[in-house]
Design a protein around this motif. Structure first.
Motif: not given
Length: 571
Positions: A426-454
């Motif tokens: 349901q999350f995927n169908a409605q356009g929200f990313p899903t992750y199997e572990t907290p670490e993967r979710a935080v890592a993905a956020f960090q990558r996009l935050h790094t891009h925003r800063t650059r």
């Protein structure tokens, strides 16, 4: 910038397939099948001198016999025949070709000679060419599939550019499962002509491309690539997975596409300079691709965590610190609101543990309260299957709210297997990313935050400097005389910069810190991001000893970088 000629690779009105076939298993068969199955609205011209028709469509013995304007030729012949086909393209007035044929430089000197002959023929014909040794181009907007891959991705706004056809297939398969939409898929193969820089430059001018994902084995025309990458990174995220980082990987890349992979540290520095966010694994590439497809960019580094299990919340906090992010500090107003809906024994902080018996309504209210807190830049929601909770009911309640009021990136971590499968869907169908572990979710956020800063740094406009230099030679001489009087034969950075300033050369602010806390205080004064460097007369080459950390973006990162530098210096 986009150009009408280059656009023929992605939205042609007519396509000729040279080497078209009715025989299953042939590349020319798959291309014709995919063009028809994809619903291409333009004209398809199979070229095969041994056939009158291919898949029910009239076939021609050569390109000049078609008698129609051809925007794009797709060449699926043995590579030894490609040079002659390029000459036919010239005679037929075709300006764009995609060469699927393999057997070039990746096979050795003989293949390299064949490629050189093909390139010379293309240049004589003023023809732009993607390939050889590629799987083709897919453009969902034009319903164009010139590849021999067996599916179209969902329509969307991401462009994927890859040197590996296998990576294209893996991304396609993942896109179907995770509902990730793409606008373009470009397999550029050996990059005999068109390279990463060309395609990046074209997509920078395409307002319908929101983000670009790269699978890179090597870069050609580095100056063109850097210029194009810096231009496009100002406007939209560019995510890159660089393969061939190790010696073994570089050797494998050469046998695969004939790529001479470069030193990893050189690529990392170049990507950072160009504003590209680099990932190191396929998993991270998938995660970042899903995130940029479905979520807005974060405004800052502050993450909040909502969970119904204490352990995963702690894991998320560990990951937040590991990646140099900041746990969001909940405002007094947020705390008061949470007190009103949560049991008296809730965690009273971030992570927000709403207790295992939380109802769907309690979940929704907690998310709504966090969304109203301006001190939160992103939200990780972690659900653990428990006897008193219903995964599907919780996800439905959260999705219903987010579809109406989403204000920042939200990451769903529904941990488990079959019991959470419906929620993940349901999350995927409605356009929200899903992750199997907290670490993967935080890592993905960090990558996009790094891009925003650059991206912000790339968009900065330098201030206007006076063309007149104010020079104080006497002050400069004083600094030099003092160094000589102290018996110094070389200058450190702290010594040299005042001399530069005395001669009117602008210098960046430099502060000397003796403790981690002092470094944080001084970094707060200067403003982030900052660079930490070790200061020692015994360490001249700082980078070689791990004495420099670039792009530190917050207080947590400053303390961590300080400790790391000192530990390396002591070792």
């Amino acid at each position: 910038m986009t150009s009408p000629l280059f656009e023929n690779f992605f939205s042609p009105k007519s396509v000729a397939v040279v080497g078209a076939s009715d025989t299953p298993g042939r590349v020319g068969y798959a291309v014709i099948r995919n063009m028809i199955a994809g619903g291409f609205p333009g004209r398809i011209h199979p070229v095969n001198p041994a056939r009158k028709k291919v898949n029910g469509i009239k076939a021609y013995p050569n390109l000049t016999a078609v008698g129609d304007t051809i925007d794009l030729a797709v060449i699926a012949t043995p590579i030894e025949r490609v040079r002659a086909v390029i000459a036919d393209c010239a005679a037929a007035g075709i300006g764009n070709a995609i060469v699927l044929s393999a057997g070039g430089r990746e096979t050795g000197p003989a293949g390299e000679r064949i490629e050189q002959e093909i390139l010379e023929a293309a240049r004589r014909a003023s023809l732009r060419m993607i390939g050889p040794n590629c799987v083709g181009v897919i453009s969902t907007a034009a319903r164009l599939n010139t590849s021999f891959l067996d599916r179209m991705p969902p329509a969307g706004n991401i462009a994927f550019i890859s040197q590996s056809g296998a990576m294209c297939l893996a991304i396609l398969d993942r896109a179907a499962r995770e509902r990730i939409g793409f606008r373009h898929f470009v397999s550029i193969g050996s990059m005999l002509d068109v390279d990463f820089g060309d395609v990046l430059n074209h997509f920078s001018g395409d307002a319908n491309v929101r983000a670009i994902v790269l699978y890179v084995e090597h870069i050609t025309a580095a100056r063109k690539f850097m210029s194009a990458a810096r231009a496009v990174s100002r406007l939209k995220p560019v995510i890159a997975l660089k393969a061939g980082r190790s010696k073994s990987g570089a050797a494998a890349a050469y046998s695969h596409t004939g790529a001479l992979a470069g030193a990893d540290d050189v690529y990392r520095a170049a990507f950072a300079r160009a504003g590209i966010t680099q990932v190191d694994t396929i998993e991270e590439l998938f995660d970042c691709t899903e995130l940029i497809a479905k979520q807005p960019l974060p405004a800052g580094p502050r993450l909040a965590v909502i969970t119904n299990g204490g352990g995963p919340g702690v894991m998320a906090m560990d990951a937040i610190e590991q990646f140099g992010l900041q746990p969001a500090r909940l405002s007094a107003e947020t705390m008061t609101k949470l007190d009103g809906i949560l049991p008296a024994f809730w965690s009273r902080g971030n992570p927000i543990d709403i207790i295992g018996d939380a109802s769907p309504e309690r979940w929704r209210q907690a998310v709504e309260i966090c969304a109203a807190d301006p001190a939160i830049d992103g939200l990780v929601i972690i659900f653990i299957p428990q006897a008193l909770s219903n995964a599907a009911a919780v996800s439905d309640a959260i999705i219903d709210y987010l579809q109406q009021k989403q204000k920042f990136p939200v990451f769903a971590v529904w941990m488990g297997g079959e019991s959470v499968a419906q929620s993940v869907y349901q999350f995927n169908a409605q356009g929200f990313p899903t992750y199997e572990t907290p670490e993967r979710a935080v890592a993905a956020f960090q990558r996009l935050h790094t891009h925003r800063t650059r991206q912000k740094m790339l968009q900065e406009i330098p201030g206007t400097f006076s063309s007149e230099l104010t020079v104080n030679r006497n002050r400069g001489r004083e600094f030099v005389d003092k160094m000589l009087a102290d018996g110094r034969s070389s200058l450190g950075e702290l010594d040299a910069k005042p001399i530069l300033a005395a001669y009117g050369i602008p210098i960046n602010p430099v502060k000397l810190a003796g403790t981690p806390s002092e470094a944080v205080r001084l970094a707060d004064q200067i403003g982030y991001p900052v660079v930490l460097k070790i200061v020692s007369p015994e360490i001249v080459h700082k980078s070689e000893t791990g004495g420099i950390v670039l792009g530190v973006e917050n207080a947590v990162g400053v303390e961590k970088a300080y400790d790391e530098i000192m530990a390396k210096a002591a070792g």
